[in-house]
Motif scaffolding. Structure first.
Motif, PDB file in Angstrom:
ATOM      1  N   LEU A   4     -39.925 -41.969  40.618  1.00 41.50           N
ATOM      2  CA  LEU A   4     -38.485 -41.713  40.764  1.00 41.50           C
ATOM      3  C   LEU A   4     -38.376 -40.687  39.975  1.00 41.50           C
ATOM      4  O   LEU A   4     -39.392 -39.975  39.523  1.00 41.50           O
ATOM      5  CB  LEU A   4     -39.187 -43.084  38.155  1.00 41.50           C
ATOM      6  N   CYS A   5     -37.237 -40.128  40.073  1.00 42.51           N
ATOM      7  CA  CYS A   5     -36.692 -38.779  39.598  1.00 42.51           C
ATOM      8  C   CYS A   5     -35.893 -39.102  38.202  1.00 42.51           C
ATOM      9  O   CYS A   5     -34.512 -39.497  38.280  1.00 42.51           O
ATOM     10  CB  CYS A   5     -36.115 -37.586  40.706  1.00 42.51           C
ATOM     11  N   PHE A   6     -35.740 -38.189  37.414  1.00 44.51           N
ATOM     12  CA  PHE A   6     -35.382 -37.828  36.160  1.00 44.51           C
ATOM     13  C   PHE A   6     -34.154 -36.760  36.368  1.00 44.51           C
ATOM     14  O   PHE A   6     -34.730 -35.619  37.061  1.00 44.51           O
ATOM     15  CB  PHE A   6     -36.042 -37.741  34.970  1.00 44.51           C
ATOM     16  N   VAL A   7     -32.641 -36.569  36.109  1.00 43.37           N
ATOM     17  CA  VAL A   7     -32.143 -35.691  36.370  1.00 43.37           C
ATOM     18  C   VAL A   7     -31.582 -35.941  34.969  1.00 43.37           C
ATOM     19  O   VAL A   7     -30.953 -36.450  34.870  1.00 43.37           O
ATOM     20  CB  VAL A   7     -30.944 -35.937  37.501  1.00 43.37           C
ATOM     21  N   GLY A   8     -30.954 -34.366  33.914  1.00 45.21           N
ATOM     22  CA  GLY A   8     -30.258 -34.412  33.635  1.00 45.21           C
ATOM     23  C   GLY A   8     -30.423 -32.525  33.247  1.00 45.21           C
ATOM     24  O   GLY A   8     -31.574 -31.725  33.890  1.00 45.21           O
ATOM     25  N   GLU A   9     -29.885 -31.785  32.253  1.00 40.86           N
ATOM     26  CA  GLU A   9     -29.697 -30.613  31.692  1.00 40.86           C
ATOM     27  C   GLU A   9     -31.303 -29.717  31.078  1.00 40.86           C
ATOM     28  O   GLU A   9     -31.703 -31.410  30.900  1.00 40.86           O
ATOM     29  CB  GLU A   9     -28.952 -30.678  30.756  1.00 40.86           C
ATOM     30  N   PRO A  10     -32.016 -28.746  31.165  1.00 37.43           N
ATOM     31  CA  PRO A  10     -32.852 -28.542  30.229  1.00 37.43           C
ATOM     32  C   PRO A  10     -32.489 -29.226  28.913  1.00 37.43           C
ATOM     33  O   PRO A  10     -31.661 -28.815  28.086  1.00 37.43           O
ATOM     34  CB  PRO A  10     -32.866 -27.035  30.437  1.00 37.43           C
ATOM     35  N   GLY A  11     -33.521 -29.027  28.468  1.00 35.33           N
ATOM     36  CA  GLY A  11     -33.562 -29.847  27.155  1.00 35.33           C
ATOM     37  C   GLY A  11     -33.846 -31.535  26.658  1.00 35.33           C
ATOM     38  O   GLY A  11     -32.994 -31.776  25.485  1.00 35.33           O
ATOM     39  N   VAL A  12     -33.151 -31.933  27.451  1.00 37.20           N
ATOM     40  CA  VAL A  12     -32.550 -32.959  27.004  1.00 37.20           C
ATOM     41  C   VAL A  12     -33.749 -34.493  27.559  1.00 37.20           C
ATOM     42  O   VAL A  12     -33.192 -35.779  26.829  1.00 37.20           O
ATOM     43  CB  VAL A  12     -31.562 -34.344  28.339  1.00 37.20           C
ATOM     44  N   GLY A  13     -34.767 -34.323  27.313  1.00 31.70           N
ATOM     45  CA  GLY A  13     -36.132 -35.118  26.917  1.00 31.70           C
ATOM     46  C   GLY A  13     -36.622 -35.602  29.012  1.00 31.70           C
ATOM     47  O   GLY A  13     -37.391 -36.114  28.603  1.00 31.70           O
ATOM     48  N   LYS A  14     -35.975 -35.196  29.483  1.00 29.69           N
ATOM     49  CA  LYS A  14     -36.912 -35.486  30.226  1.00 29.69           C
ATOM     50  C   LYS A  14     -38.725 -35.136  30.481  1.00 29.69           C
ATOM     51  O   LYS A  14     -38.866 -36.580  31.342  1.00 29.69           O
ATOM     52  CB  LYS A  14     -36.406 -35.056  32.561  1.00 29.69           C
ATOM     53  N   THR A  15     -39.285 -34.504  30.439  1.00 27.94           N
ATOM     54  CA  THR A  15     -40.891 -34.468  29.878  1.00 27.94           C
ATOM     55  C   THR A  15     -41.137 -35.602  28.824  1.00 27.94           C
ATOM     56  O   THR A  15     -42.152 -36.290  29.533  1.00 27.94           O
ATOM     57  CB  THR A  15     -41.357 -32.880  29.881  1.00 27.94           C
ATOM     58  N   GLU A  16     -40.584 -35.293  28.223  1.00 26.95           N
ATOM     59  CA  GLU A  16     -40.958 -36.131  27.639  1.00 26.95           C
ATOM     60  C   GLU A  16     -40.364 -38.025  27.599  1.00 26.95           C
ATOM     61  O   GLU A  16     -41.490 -38.218  27.431  1.00 26.95           O
ATOM     62  CB  GLU A  16     -39.906 -36.164  25.623  1.00 26.95           C
ATOM     63  N   GLY A  17     -39.809 -38.183  28.250  1.00 26.16           N
ATOM     64  CA  GLY A  17     -39.459 -38.715  28.801  1.00 26.16           C
ATOM     65  C   GLY A  17     -40.753 -40.124  30.133  1.00 26.16           C
ATOM     66  O   GLY A  17     -41.438 -41.335  29.516  1.00 26.16           O
ATOM     67  N   ALA A  18     -41.056 -38.584  30.767  1.00 22.34           N
ATOM     68  CA  ALA A  18     -42.217 -39.033  31.934  1.00 22.34           C
ATOM     69  C   ALA A  18     -43.516 -39.268  30.704  1.00 22.34           C
ATOM     70  O   ALA A  18     -44.373 -40.267  30.561  1.00 22.34           O
ATOM     71  CB  ALA A  18     -42.712 -37.722  32.593  1.00 22.34           C
ATOM     72  N   ARG A  19     -43.979 -38.463  29.768  1.00 20.35           N
ATOM     73  CA  ARG A  19     -44.970 -38.073  28.667  1.00 20.35           C
ATOM     74  C   ARG A  19     -45.217 -39.708  27.741  1.00 20.35           C
ATOM     75  O   ARG A  19     -46.009 -40.122  27.750  1.00 20.35           O
ATOM     76  CB  ARG A  19     -44.193 -37.431  27.660  1.00 20.35           C
ATOM     77  N   PHE A  20     -44.038 -40.684  27.734  1.00 19.87           N
ATOM     78  CA  PHE A  20     -43.784 -41.616  26.773  1.00 19.87           C
ATOM     79  C   PHE A  20     -44.102 -42.618  27.935  1.00 19.87           C
ATOM     80  O   PHE A  20     -44.898 -43.433  27.403  1.00 19.87           O
ATOM     81  CB  PHE A  20     -42.480 -41.910  26.250  1.00 19.87           C
ATOM     82  N   ILE A  21     -43.917 -42.664  28.498  1.00 21.79           N
ATOM     83  CA  ILE A  21     -44.306 -43.229  30.261  1.00 21.79           C
ATOM     84  C   ILE A  21     -45.649 -43.441  29.824  1.00 21.79           C
ATOM     85  O   ILE A  21     -45.942 -44.716  29.939  1.00 21.79           O
ATOM     86  CB  ILE A  21     -43.471 -43.936  31.391  1.00 21.79           C
ATOM     87  N   ALA A  22     -46.152 -42.459  30.427  1.00 20.10           N
ATOM     88  CA  ALA A  22     -47.513 -42.345  30.418  1.00 20.10           C
ATOM     89  C   ALA A  22     -48.407 -43.110  29.122  1.00 20.10           C
ATOM     90  O   ALA A  22     -49.380 -44.022  28.813  1.00 20.10           O
ATOM     91  CB  ALA A  22     -48.204 -41.019  30.535  1.00 20.10           C
ATOM     92  N   TRP A  23     -47.852 -42.397  27.374  1.00 23.03           N
ATOM     93  CA  TRP A  23     -48.507 -43.231  26.722  1.00 23.03           C
ATOM     94  C   TRP A  23     -48.538 -44.739  26.611  1.00 23.03           C
ATOM     95  O   TRP A  23     -49.398 -45.691  25.954  1.00 23.03           O
ATOM     96  CB  TRP A  23     -47.423 -42.756  25.583  1.00 23.03           C
ATOM     97  N   CYS A  24     -46.557 -44.866  26.841  1.00 25.61           N
ATOM     98  CA  CYS A  24     -47.220 -46.832  26.704  1.00 25.61           C
ATOM     99  C   CYS A  24     -47.744 -47.205  27.754  1.00 25.61           C
ATOM    100  O   CYS A  24     -48.408 -48.921  27.763  1.00 25.61           O
ATOM    101  CB  CYS A  24     -45.284 -47.520  27.366  1.00 25.61           C
ATOM    102  N   LEU A  25     -48.389 -46.768  28.975  1.00 25.29           N
ATOM    103  CA  LEU A  25     -48.981 -46.874  30.127  1.00 25.29           C
ATOM    104  C   LEU A  25     -50.431 -46.713  29.788  1.00 25.29           C
ATOM    105  O   LEU A  25     -51.796 -47.491  30.453  1.00 25.29           O
ATOM    106  CB  LEU A  25     -48.217 -46.697  31.234  1.00 25.29           C
TER     107      LEU A  25
END
Length: 175
Positions: A4-25
């Motif tokens: 899965l590849c997150f695409v977006g401008e810097p600062g929109v939450g791509k890294t935090e989205g991945a961190r949240f997935i890890a937290w959920c799992l």
């Protein structure tokens, strides 16, 4: 089976989205930041020699991360040098394996991703002139990934996020 590849401008939450997935799992999270200055030897690994053990291979950050269970985010891979980007082709393919030091026939230079390691990637769009240093991904790379486009939330949602963060930190600001 695709990364899965997150695409977006810097600062929109791509890294935090991945961190949240890890937290959920409830899995460990490893963040691998790639920049123009990231050296392939540091990221992938390099052969070494020690008189007491002889020749050995010192694993870089990517091989160490994918050999164990967890969520691994390779952040902004389209900023990295070609040697780093090429490594992802086999990692994100069906074999989920990377070949290091160009030694495909040397077993000690082969790393297979752990079955419970989930590899995520992020890109800043290369087609946007504001993202200096990014490069277009090769077709071979693009076909090995699924994409999630991340946009900045509306202003009201962004305000709620900021206010919640401030409240969690014990700070108060009048709206």
């Amino acid at each position: 089976g695709e990364a899965l590849c997150f695409v977006g401008e810097p600062g929109v939450g791509k890294t935090e989205g991945a961190r949240f997935i890890a937290w959920c799992l409830q899995l460990p999270f490893t963040h691998l930041q790639v920049t123009e200055e990231t050296l392939p030897d540091e990221f992938l690994g390099t052969p070494g020699y020690d008189p007491t053990v002889g020749t050995y291979f010192k694993w870089g950050r990517l091989p160490r991360a994918i050999k164990v269970p967890g969520i691994v985010l390779s952040d902004e891979i389209n900023l990295g040098q070609e040697a780093i980007r090429q490594t992802y082709r086999s990692l994100n393919g069906e074999s989920a394996t990377i070949f290091l030091d160009g030694e495909e026939d040397t077993e000690k230079h082969i790393v297979t991703k752990h079955k419970d390691c989930f590899h995520l990637l992020s890109l800043n769009p290369a087609w946007d002139a504001r993202n200096l240093g990014t490069t277009e991904m090769a077709d071979a790379d693009v076909r090995r990934m699924s994409y999630l486009y991340v946009q900045e939330p509306p202003a009201a949602v962004l305000k709620d996020i900021i206010m919640a963060k401030l409240e969690a930190a014990g700070l108060e600001i009048s709206a």
